[in-house]
Design a protein around this motif. Structure first.
Motif, PDB file in Angstrom:
ATOM      1  N   SER A  13     -25.579   9.424  18.420  1.00  0.00           N
ATOM      2  CA  SER A  13     -25.463   8.453  19.516  1.00  0.00           C
ATOM      3  C   SER A  13     -24.128   8.514  20.244  1.00  0.00           C
ATOM      4  O   SER A  13     -24.039   8.160  21.417  1.00  0.00           O
ATOM      5  CB  SER A  13     -25.662   7.036  18.967  1.00  0.00           C
ATOM      6  N   ARG A  14     -23.094   8.945  19.531  1.00  0.00           N
ATOM      7  CA  ARG A  14     -21.743   8.931  20.115  1.00  0.00           C
ATOM      8  C   ARG A  14     -21.025  10.233  19.767  1.00  0.00           C
ATOM      9  O   ARG A  14     -21.429  10.967  18.871  1.00  0.00           O
ATOM     10  CB  ARG A  14     -20.915   7.770  19.549  1.00  0.00           C
ATOM     11  N   ILE A  16     -19.292  13.616  18.933  1.00  0.00           N
ATOM     12  CA  ILE A  16     -19.728  15.007  18.769  1.00  0.00           C
ATOM     13  C   ILE A  16     -21.252  15.093  18.665  1.00  0.00           C
ATOM     14  O   ILE A  16     -21.877  15.986  19.253  1.00  0.00           O
ATOM     15  CB  ILE A  16     -19.050  15.605  17.513  1.00  0.00           C
ATOM     16  N   GLY A  37     -25.494   1.665  13.880  1.00  0.00           N
ATOM     17  CA  GLY A  37     -25.541   0.270  14.290  1.00  0.00           C
ATOM     18  C   GLY A  37     -25.351   0.030  15.774  1.00  0.00           C
ATOM     19  O   GLY A  37     -25.731  -1.021  16.285  1.00  0.00           O
ATOM     20  N   ASN A  38     -24.755   0.974  16.480  1.00  0.00           N
ATOM     21  CA  ASN A  38     -24.423   0.757  17.891  1.00  0.00           C
ATOM     22  C   ASN A  38     -25.632   1.116  18.771  1.00  0.00           C
ATOM     23  O   ASN A  38     -25.739   2.226  19.307  1.00  0.00           O
ATOM     24  CB  ASN A  38     -23.190   1.614  18.245  1.00  0.00           C
ATOM     25  N   ASP A  62     -29.067   4.010   7.905  1.00  0.00           N
ATOM     26  CA  ASP A  62     -27.803   4.396   7.267  1.00  0.00           C
ATOM     27  C   ASP A  62     -28.043   5.669   6.463  1.00  0.00           C
ATOM     28  O   ASP A  62     -28.775   5.657   5.471  1.00  0.00           O
ATOM     29  CB  ASP A  62     -27.360   3.238   6.364  1.00  0.00           C
ATOM     30  N   ASN A  89     -24.540  15.535  11.098  1.00  0.00           N
ATOM     31  CA  ASN A  89     -23.287  15.256  11.812  1.00  0.00           C
ATOM     32  C   ASN A  89     -22.674  13.899  11.481  1.00  0.00           C
ATOM     33  O   ASN A  89     -21.448  13.743  11.570  1.00  0.00           O
ATOM     34  CB  ASN A  89     -23.556  15.349  13.325  1.00  0.00           C
ATOM     35  N   TYR A 154     -12.202  12.289   2.479  1.00  0.00           N
ATOM     36  CA  TYR A 154     -12.834  12.990   3.609  1.00  0.00           C
ATOM     37  C   TYR A 154     -12.814  14.513   3.390  1.00  0.00           C
ATOM     38  O   TYR A 154     -13.823  15.197   3.591  1.00  0.00           O
ATOM     39  CB  TYR A 154     -12.062  12.603   4.869  1.00  0.00           C
ATOM     40  N   THR A 189     -12.623  11.769  20.156  1.00  0.00           N
ATOM     41  CA  THR A 189     -13.778  10.862  20.028  1.00  0.00           C
ATOM     42  C   THR A 189     -13.253   9.515  19.552  1.00  0.00           C
ATOM     43  O   THR A 189     -12.057   9.362  19.274  1.00  0.00           O
ATOM     44  CB  THR A 189     -14.788  11.371  18.969  1.00  0.00           C
TER      45      THR A 189
HETATM   46  P1  NAP Z   1     -17.741   9.082  16.024  1.00  0.00           P
HETATM   47  O1  NAP Z   1     -17.414   9.237  17.454  1.00  0.00           O
HETATM   48  O2  NAP Z   1     -17.140   7.991  15.230  1.00  0.00           O
HETATM   49  O3  NAP Z   1     -19.351   8.998  15.904  1.00  0.00           O
HETATM   50  C1  NAP Z   1     -19.936   8.867  14.631  1.00  0.00           C
HETATM   51  C2  NAP Z   1     -21.451   8.891  14.746  1.00  0.00           C
HETATM   52  O4  NAP Z   1     -21.984   8.819  13.403  1.00  0.00           O
HETATM   53  C3  NAP Z   1     -22.020   7.701  15.490  1.00  0.00           C
HETATM   54  O5  NAP Z   1     -23.211   8.101  16.132  1.00  0.00           O
HETATM   55  C4  NAP Z   1     -22.324   6.712  14.364  1.00  0.00           C
HETATM   56  O6  NAP Z   1     -23.360   5.775  14.686  1.00  0.00           O
HETATM   57  C5  NAP Z   1     -22.823   7.674  13.298  1.00  0.00           C
HETATM   58  N1  NAP Z   1     -22.709   7.145  11.935  1.00  0.00           N
HETATM   59  C6  NAP Z   1     -21.597   6.743  11.278  1.00  0.00           C
HETATM   60  N2  NAP Z   1     -21.916   6.306  10.043  1.00  0.00           N
HETATM   61  C7  NAP Z   1     -23.268   6.428   9.929  1.00  0.00           C
HETATM   62  C8  NAP Z   1     -24.202   6.113   8.913  1.00  0.00           C
HETATM   63  N3  NAP Z   1     -23.828   5.590   7.728  1.00  0.00           N
HETATM   64  N4  NAP Z   1     -25.523   6.347   9.147  1.00  0.00           N
HETATM   65  C9  NAP Z   1     -25.920   6.861  10.329  1.00  0.00           C
HETATM   66  N5  NAP Z   1     -25.084   7.193  11.327  1.00  0.00           N
HETATM   67  C10 NAP Z   1     -23.771   6.958  11.128  1.00  0.00           C
HETATM   68  O7  NAP Z   1     -17.399  10.418  15.210  1.00  0.00           O
HETATM   69  P2  NAP Z   1     -17.177  11.930  15.726  1.00  0.00           P
HETATM   70  O8  NAP Z   1     -15.732  12.143  15.920  1.00  0.00           O
HETATM   71  O9  NAP Z   1     -18.151  12.260  16.795  1.00  0.00           O
HETATM   72  O10 NAP Z   1     -17.558  12.712  14.375  1.00  0.00           O
HETATM   73  C11 NAP Z   1     -18.826  13.320  14.186  1.00  0.00           C
HETATM   74  C12 NAP Z   1     -18.738  14.255  12.985  1.00  0.00           C
HETATM   75  O11 NAP Z   1     -17.743  15.239  13.242  1.00  0.00           O
HETATM   76  C13 NAP Z   1     -18.325  13.551  11.699  1.00  0.00           C
HETATM   77  O12 NAP Z   1     -19.013  14.126  10.605  1.00  0.00           O
HETATM   78  C14 NAP Z   1     -16.854  13.872  11.592  1.00  0.00           C
HETATM   79  O13 NAP Z   1     -16.389  13.835  10.272  1.00  0.00           O
HETATM   80  C15 NAP Z   1     -16.823  15.273  12.177  1.00  0.00           C
HETATM   81  N6  NAP Z   1     -15.502  15.681  12.645  1.00  0.00           N
HETATM   82  C16 NAP Z   1     -14.861  14.998  13.638  1.00  0.00           C
HETATM   83  C17 NAP Z   1     -13.602  15.423  14.044  1.00  0.00           C
HETATM   84  C18 NAP Z   1     -12.838  14.723  15.139  1.00  0.00           C
HETATM   85  O14 NAP Z   1     -11.666  15.092  15.363  1.00  0.00           O
HETATM   86  N7  NAP Z   1     -13.421  13.770  15.836  1.00  0.00           N
HETATM   87  C19 NAP Z   1     -13.002  16.531  13.435  1.00  0.00           C
HETATM   88  C20 NAP Z   1     -13.681  17.186  12.427  1.00  0.00           C
HETATM   89  C21 NAP Z   1     -14.938  16.766  12.043  1.00  0.00           C
HETATM   90  P3  NAP Z   1     -22.991   4.333  15.410  1.00  0.00           P
HETATM   91  O15 NAP Z   1     -22.690   4.654  16.843  1.00  0.00           O
HETATM   92  O16 NAP Z   1     -24.214   3.508  15.263  1.00  0.00           O
HETATM   93  O17 NAP Z   1     -21.796   3.800  14.688  1.00  0.00           O
END
Ligand code: NAP
Length: 243
Positions: A13-14, A16, A37-38, A62, A89, A154, A189
């Motif tokens: 949803s948000r 990556i 949840g969003n 979840d 993801n 993590y 993000t």
């Molecule tokens: P983000 O913007 O916080 O988005 C997280 C997404 O995961 C949202 O869609 C959220 O849903 C969903 N989510 C979180 N907890 C969940 C759960 N328990 N059940 C179902 N959905 C859940 O994060 P992001 O930065 O895009 O990260 C995405 C992935 O890339 C993650 O695995 C993260 O570890 C990895 N990553 C990110 C970075 C970075 O720099 N951003 C770097 C390396 C790896 P809601 O909208 O409903 O909350």
């Protein structure tokens, strides 16, 4: 543009995950996303995907809850019949120095970022085995390869996802199912918006900018859709941060 192929992105949803969903939609896949949840963000992403001419559905559950995952994935499979691409993801951070890290911070990150992949991938792989086709991309992180202070939970989860990726690649290759991981660096993000020391990180990145969700989505689409003979790999997409 309508296609028979389905891509399922957890946490789509948000950030990556949303960019991956849009990129796969542009490649002609019908899209199923999950979110926690969003609902406003999920609805917006569904509308943006539909505007690309493919179908889009969002399921709220979840990924760290085994029963919720099993129930919802059964519904997804019943409605959509097939899953060609799975992107594991969804993820969270709950950072702290190890000495201060309590069990709740440890378990919530391990459950959401690692155990979720076990719960989600199991029923999807059963379906992919029947299809004799599938591509899975797990969202790791460069810190799962190299470690990071303040992120033992993590980094452990992301390192686990890398072992998971390589093991499944070996088990499932004969079924024509490829399994790869993307290891993003420092991506702009909601997850990183409150990080301090951004300027310090930028000095270390040869490309001199944070990555965008779209930078990661390109790599996911390459591994899931464009490539045909790549499996068990971890593609680091970090602007050269770790060379
Ligand atoms: P983000 O913007 O916080 O988005 C997280 C997404 O995961 C949202 O869609 C959220 O849903 C969903 N989510 C979180 N907890 C969940 C759960 N328990 N059940 C179902 N959905 C859940 O994060 P992001 O930065 O895009 O990260 C995405 C992935 O890339 C993650 O695995 C993260 O570890 C990895 N990553 C990110 C970075 C970075 O720099 N951003 C770097 C390396 C790896 P809601 O909208 O409903 O909350």
């Amino acid at each position: 543009m309508e296609s028979e192929k389905i891509a399922f992105i957890t946490g789509g949803s948000r950030g990556i995950g949303r960019a991956c969903a849009l990129e796969l939609a542009k490649a002609g896949y019908n899209i199923v996303i999950n979110y926690a949840g969003n609902t406003d963000a999920a609805n917006k992403t569904v509308e943006d995907i539909k505007a690309l001419g493919v179908s889009a559905h969002a399921y709220k559950f979840d990924v760290s809850n085994k029963e919720e995952v099993e129930k919802n994935i059964a519904q997804i499979i019943e409605k959509h019949s097939r899953i060609d691409v799975l992107v594991n993801n969804a993820g969270i951070t709950r950072d702290d120095l190890f000495i201060r890290m309590d069990e709740d911070k440890w378990n919530s990150v391990i459950n959401t970022n690692l155990n979720s992949a076990f719960y989600v991938t199991k029923p999807v792989v059963k379906l992919m085995m029947k299809q004799r086709f599938g591509a899975i991309v797990n969202m790791a992180s460069i810190v799962g390869v190299y470690g990071n202070p303040g992120q033992a939970n993590y980094c452990t989860a992301k390192a686990g996802l890398i072992g998971f990726t390589k093991s499944l690649a070996k088990e499932l290759g004969a079924r024509n199912i490829r399994v790869n991981a993307v290891a993003p660096g420092f991506i702009a993000t909601d997850m990183t918006k409150d990080l301090k020391n951004t300027e310090e990180y930028l000095k270390l990145i040869p490309l001199k900018r944070m990555g965008t969700p779209e930078d990661i989505a390109q790599a996911v689409k390459f591994l899931a859709v464009d490539s045909t003979y790549i499996t068990g790999q971890v593609l680091e997409v970090d602007g050269g941060l770790v060379i």
